[in-house]
Design an enzyme around this catalytic site. Structure first.
Site, short mmCIF file in Angstrom:
data_model
loop_
_atom_site.label_atom_id
_atom_site.label_comp_id
_atom_site.label_asym_id
_atom_site.label_seq_id
_atom_site.Cartn_x
_atom_site.Cartn_y
_atom_site.Cartn_z
CD1 TRP A 3 -0.98 2.41 2.17
CD2 TRP A 3 -2.89 1.69 1.23
NE1 TRP A 3 -1.90 3.44 2.25
CE2 TRP A 3 -3.08 3.01 1.69
CE3 TRP A 3 -3.96 1.03 0.62
CZ2 TRP A 3 -4.29 3.69 1.55
CZ3 TRP A 3 -5.16 1.70 0.48
CH2 TRP A 3 -5.32 3.01 0.94
CG ASP A 28 -1.16 11.22 2.31
OD1 ASP A 28 -1.99 10.43 1.85
OD2 ASP A 28 -1.37 11.91 3.33
NE ARG A 59 -4.88 13.68 9.44
CZ ARG A 59 -6.04 13.53 10.07
NH1 ARG A 59 -6.09 13.57 11.38
NH2 ARG A 59 -7.16 13.34 9.38
CG ASP A 102 -10.75 13.01 6.81
OD1 ASP A 102 -10.38 12.14 6.00
OD2 ASP A 102 -10.99 12.76 8.00
#
Length: 580
Positions: free
Chosen positions: A61, A64, A187, A268
């Site tokens: 996987w 970003d 974040r 998001d």
């Protein structure tokens, strides 16, 4: 973050023992986090869905892009990576290097859990090159309490252009969530910049209930950081992830200070990205978007398709800003586990402010053209309403670069633009007026990854409407017929292109990069981009076909079409391949 062997053992064991409780939108699959996939197992060479010239590691996987930068003649791409499975989890910073943004060497992960401040994961962040030339990576760590904290890392050996080892100072974390800050939604620090007052500043994404915020922090020494008096910007759109904040010149060769600042955030809730640009005042630490721009869910987007968690960097070698973005899979988790991989990075794109100052424009970096091979050209071919033709002569239309310019012959036949659509987004309009719905001017464009009998095909097309004062041009990607496979997410993606097609004589250009399961399109010379993931079962490899179609009443002329077979990029794990 949207959400060799002996060297790997330490962080793999740490990752196995960790289980972050931080808020993130990725679904966790504990039963699929298997040590059986620790080694980078070879992916079947006959996998018809793996890309040929987009970046993806051999397996597992990815999400970003992180810390993208240029250092001592080498481009660096860091990215979120699960070293053990083809689902999200066990996140570390993987690392690849290139001298041309096309061919890559994958290195050992650069940043992985080693300390209390990142024991539960090393999430997204950015790179900043300090005045003395030292690169610094600022990233989000998930600590032992599940808090999202910001940490810094530096290269161990500055003489190494490949920056293969990184060191985390003991004084981490350098930014921790204060009282009143949502510690599970804090974040993705941006690249830092230094103001006229000598202070460093950066932006972090967070939220306060449903309000997304880009919060500003500042520092004198890149070690001790404090929050600014107010957030840089905010919006009632839920969590803001992966913010990016950077200047763009208002015109070629603009003097220092003749710039606008771009603020991009990844939402998001919707998994789309939006940006504004406007004025940034260093003294007051305020950012004011241009009054003409919509903000939030109605704002401008880099890409109107499957494109998320993007990151830009300034390329000093060619004085350009380059945009990276992540394309997630649209198949099922079971399919990803079976494939052994998930996630692809979009083609790196040059990005700049449009000459009219209304939006950003983007185009694949010129280096991608070095992969072009066999060439097919078509000039001044009429495509009557309701007809189509095959573009023949390519060795494999499943891996191709197609540039085409269309000219609508009779704009008077454009359908009226329904006033009810003014309150809807382009994706809704495209869903109602897809590639199979006959129109006045359009739909016309390309059928890519098409099977012989046209039962499988992905349409990339334009449709022209007539509003009260001007024409409205819709660009759409319609994958509804892209595959016979089950359990696929096949949404239409679309955007309205800001172009006065009457003034261009009905002409509108399109460029589409076709790469097995990636369809990446650019319309209007880079005013619109749409990336889509598709999973054909019949139109694969040398069985794929490419067509031009016109399902409108007005005839359309292909004024020119240039199609190229694309060679595969070289992606290896041998550093001497890069040196050569």
């Amino acid at each position: 973050m949207a959400i060799r062997a002996r060297t790997w053992v330490v962080f793999l064991l740490l990752a196995l023992l960790s289980s972050s409780v931080a808020e993130a939108s990725h679904r966790v699959f504990p039963d699929l986090q298997s040590l059986d996939a620790v080694a980078d197992r070879a992916v079947a060479v006959d996998d018809p869905l793996r890309t040929g010239f987009h970046f993806q590691p051999p397996s597992h996987w990815i999400n970003d892009p992180n810390g993208v930068m240029y250092y001592k003649g080498v481009y660096h791409l860091f990215y979120q990576y699960n070293p053990k499975a083809a689902v999200w989890g066990n996140i570390v910073w993987a690392h690849a290097v290139s001298t041309d943004l096309v061919n890559w060497v994958t290195l050992q992960p650069a940043i992985y859990p080693t300390a209390p401040f990142d024991v539960n994961g090393c999430w997204s962040g950015s790179a900043t090159v300090l005045p003395d030339g030292t690169p610094a990576i600022m990233y989000t760590g998930i600590d032992g309490d599940g808090r999202q904290v910001q940490n810094v890392a530096y290269p161990k050996d500055l003489s190494d252009p490949y920056l293969q080892e990184w060191v985390k100072p003991d004084y981490n974390p350098v930014i921790a969530p204060d009282a009143g800050v949502n510690a599970t939604a804090f974040r993705d620090p941006t690249t830092a910049w230094r103001g006229p007052d000598g202070l460093w500043r950066l932006v972090i994404g967070t939220k306060d209930n449903h309000r997304g915020l880009a919060v500003l922090y500042r520092s004198r020494d890149f070690q001790r950081w404090a929050p600014a008096r107010r957030a840089l910007h905010h919006g009632d759109t839920g969590m803001w992830e992966c913010p990016d904040f950077y200047p763009v010149a208002t015109s070629p060769g603009a003097v220092l200070g003749d710039v606008k600042h771009v603020l991009k955030v990844s939402l998001d809730l919707t998994r789309f990205e939006y940006y504004t640009f406007g004025a940034y005042d260093h003294a007051t630490e305020t950012y004011v978007p241009d009054a003409s721009l919509a903000d939030g869910n109605d704002g401008l987007r880099y890409d109107y398709g499957n494109f998320y968690a993007s990151k830009t960097f300034l390329d000093p070698a060619k004085q350009r800003r380059i945009l990276w973005g992540w394309a997630n899979e649209s198949d099922s988790t079971a399919d990803d586990v079976r494939k052994g991989w998930a996630g692809v990075q979009a083609i790196p794109r040059k990005i700049w402010l449009a000459p009219d100052g209304k939006q950003l424009m983007q185009w694949p970096v010129a280096e991608v053209e070095s992969l072009r091979g066999n060439h097919v050209n078509i000039t001044d071919r009429l495509v009557e309403g309701g007809s189509y033709f095959e573009v023949q002569g390519l060795m494999s239309p499943a891996q191709a670069d197609v540039e085409v310019s269309f000219a609508a012959m009779d704009l008077d036949k454009a359908e009226p633009f329904d006033p009810a659509w003014r309150g809807a987004d382009a994706q809704t309009v495209c869903a109602a007026r897809g590639a199979d719905v006959k129109g006045g001017v359009g739909p016309f464009g390309l059928w890519v990854l098409a099977s012989d009998e046209l039962k499988e095909r992905t349409a990339v097309f334009f449709r022209v409407f007539k509003a009260e004062d001007r024409h409205v041009v819709l660009m759409c990607n319609d994958p509804s017929r892209s595959s016979y496979a089950d359990h696929l997410y096949k949404p239409t993606f679309a955007g309205f292109i800001d172009v006065d097609i009457a003034k261009t004589g009905g002409k509108i250009p399109l460029r589409t990069l076709i790469d097995h399961s990636m369809v990446e399109s650019f319309g209007g010379h880079g005013r619109m981009s749409i990336l889509s993931r598709v999973y054909p079962t019949r139109a694969v490899g040398d069985k794929a076909r490419l067509y031009v179609f016109n399902h409108g009443e007005s005839d359309v002329k292909v004024t020119h079409l240039n199609a190229y077979d694309m060679r595969s990029a070289k992606i290896s794990n041998e550093i001497d391949q890069l040196i050569r």
